[in-house]
Design a protein around this motif. Sequence first.
Motif, mmCIF file in Angstrom:
data_model
loop_
_atom_site.group_PDB
_atom_site.id
_atom_site.type_symbol
_atom_site.label_atom_id
_atom_site.label_comp_id
_atom_site.label_asym_id
_atom_site.label_seq_id
_atom_site.Cartn_x
_atom_site.Cartn_y
_atom_site.Cartn_z
ATOM 1 N N THR A 1 0.679 -1.174 -0.127
ATOM 2 C CA THR A 1 0.140 -0.035 0.133
ATOM 3 C C THR A 1 0.796 1.129 0.076
ATOM 4 O O THR A 1 0.762 2.265 -0.827
ATOM 5 N N ILE A 2 1.925 1.323 0.766
ATOM 6 C CA ILE A 2 3.005 2.420 0.780
ATOM 7 C C ILE A 2 3.462 2.577 -0.586
ATOM 8 O O ILE A 2 3.727 3.738 -0.991
ATOM 9 N N CYS A 3 3.864 1.637 -1.294
ATOM 10 C CA CYS A 3 4.361 1.583 -2.573
ATOM 11 C C CYS A 3 3.486 2.290 -3.803
ATOM 12 O O CYS A 3 3.804 2.973 -4.351
ATOM 13 N N ILE A 4 2.147 1.795 -3.511
ATOM 14 C CA ILE A 4 0.970 2.352 -4.387
ATOM 15 C C ILE A 4 1.053 3.579 -4.251
ATOM 16 O O ILE A 4 0.947 4.559 -5.155
ATOM 17 N N GLY A 5 0.979 4.215 -2.949
ATOM 18 C CA GLY A 5 0.942 5.712 -2.500
ATOM 19 C C GLY A 5 2.178 6.274 -2.897
ATOM 20 O O GLY A 5 2.093 7.661 -3.522
ATOM 21 N N SER A 6 3.311 5.575 -3.100
ATOM 22 C CA SER A 6 4.464 6.290 -3.440
ATOM 23 C C SER A 6 4.358 6.566 -5.082
ATOM 24 O O SER A 6 4.896 7.432 -5.326
ATOM 25 N N ILE A 7 3.656 5.738 -5.820
ATOM 26 C CA ILE A 7 3.707 5.680 -7.302
ATOM 27 C C ILE A 7 2.749 7.022 -7.426
ATOM 28 O O ILE A 7 3.002 7.943 -8.298
ATOM 29 N N GLY A 8 1.569 7.287 -6.618
ATOM 30 C CA GLY A 8 0.976 8.473 -6.911
ATOM 31 C C GLY A 8 1.681 9.685 -6.468
ATOM 32 O O GLY A 8 1.756 10.837 -7.113
ATOM 33 N N ILE A 9 2.453 9.682 -5.328
ATOM 34 C CA ILE A 9 3.286 10.850 -4.839
ATOM 35 C C ILE A 9 4.352 11.246 -6.127
ATOM 36 O O ILE A 9 4.709 12.233 -6.380
ATOM 37 N N SER A 10 4.828 10.155 -6.727
ATOM 38 C CA SER A 10 5.835 10.229 -7.802
ATOM 39 C C SER A 10 5.374 10.881 -8.800
ATOM 40 O O SER A 10 6.004 11.739 -9.553
ATOM 41 N N ILE A 11 4.110 10.848 -9.240
ATOM 42 C CA ILE A 11 3.681 11.019 -10.478
ATOM 43 C C ILE A 11 3.264 12.631 -10.232
ATOM 44 O O ILE A 11 3.399 13.296 -11.040
ATOM 45 N N ALA A 12 2.773 12.963 -8.813
ATOM 46 C CA ALA A 12 2.665 14.407 -8.563
ATOM 47 C C ALA A 12 3.779 15.187 -8.577
ATOM 48 O O ALA A 12 3.931 16.304 -9.056
ATOM 49 N N GLU A 13 5.065 14.642 -8.290
ATOM 50 C CA GLU A 13 6.255 14.985 -8.153
ATOM 51 C C GLU A 13 6.815 15.137 -9.657
ATOM 52 O O GLU A 13 7.878 15.672 -9.818
ATOM 53 N N LYS A 14 6.349 14.402 -10.363
ATOM 54 C CA LYS A 14 6.675 14.191 -11.779
ATOM 55 C C LYS A 14 8.241 13.551 -11.886
ATOM 56 O O LYS A 14 9.155 13.961 -12.721
ATOM 57 N N SER A 15 8.363 12.670 -11.097
ATOM 58 C CA SER A 15 9.509 11.968 -11.161
ATOM 59 C C SER A 15 9.498 10.406 -11.582
ATOM 60 O O SER A 15 8.899 9.487 -10.746
ATOM 61 N N ILE A 16 10.112 10.436 -12.774
ATOM 62 C CA ILE A 16 10.003 9.063 -13.662
ATOM 63 C C ILE A 16 10.903 8.049 -12.812
ATOM 64 O O ILE A 16 10.429 6.812 -12.437
ATOM 65 N N LEU A 17 11.899 8.433 -11.963
ATOM 66 C CA LEU A 17 12.853 7.508 -11.389
ATOM 67 C C LEU A 17 11.932 7.151 -10.124
ATOM 68 O O LEU A 17 12.071 5.758 -9.791
ATOM 69 N N GLY A 18 11.269 7.796 -9.444
ATOM 70 C CA GLY A 18 10.464 7.572 -8.126
ATOM 71 C C GLY A 18 9.238 6.417 -8.878
ATOM 72 O O GLY A 18 9.121 5.547 -8.057
ATOM 73 N N ILE A 19 8.621 6.813 -9.651
ATOM 74 C CA ILE A 19 7.652 5.765 -10.303
ATOM 75 C C ILE A 19 7.995 4.649 -10.607
ATOM 76 O O ILE A 19 7.461 3.331 -10.233
ATOM 77 N N VAL A 20 9.214 4.530 -11.539
ATOM 78 C CA VAL A 20 9.868 3.257 -11.859
ATOM 79 C C VAL A 20 10.359 2.470 -10.648
ATOM 80 O O VAL A 20 9.964 1.351 -10.414
ATOM 81 N N ALA A 21 10.877 3.043 -9.653
ATOM 82 C CA ALA A 21 11.401 2.333 -8.405
ATOM 83 C C ALA A 21 10.362 2.125 -7.577
ATOM 84 O O ALA A 21 10.201 0.738 -7.292
ATOM 85 N N ALA A 22 9.300 2.701 -7.457
ATOM 86 C CA ALA A 22 8.002 2.139 -6.774
ATOM 87 C C ALA A 22 7.419 1.190 -7.244
ATOM 88 O O ALA A 22 6.892 0.126 -6.697
ATOM 89 N N ILE A 23 7.300 1.024 -8.670
ATOM 90 C CA ILE A 23 6.450 -0.010 -9.452
ATOM 91 C C ILE A 23 7.415 -1.178 -9.254
ATOM 92 O O ILE A 23 7.108 -2.412 -8.991
#
Length: 62
Positions: A16-38
Amino acid sequence: MMKIKWPFLILAILATICIGSIGISIAEKSILGIVAAIIILCGIMGFGFTQKKKWREAGKLD
């Protein structure tokens, strides 16, 4: 009464934390964060399903 399977609860919370991190990374426009969280989410989910299979085969699940 059903007993809590703590390892699975912890894995569910981490997923659940990872799914939330994906959303936060999208909001921050961080491709690296999105990929890492996935990638981390896939690892957690894969580990959880593997453990569930092992527990079911060992007869530890109700």
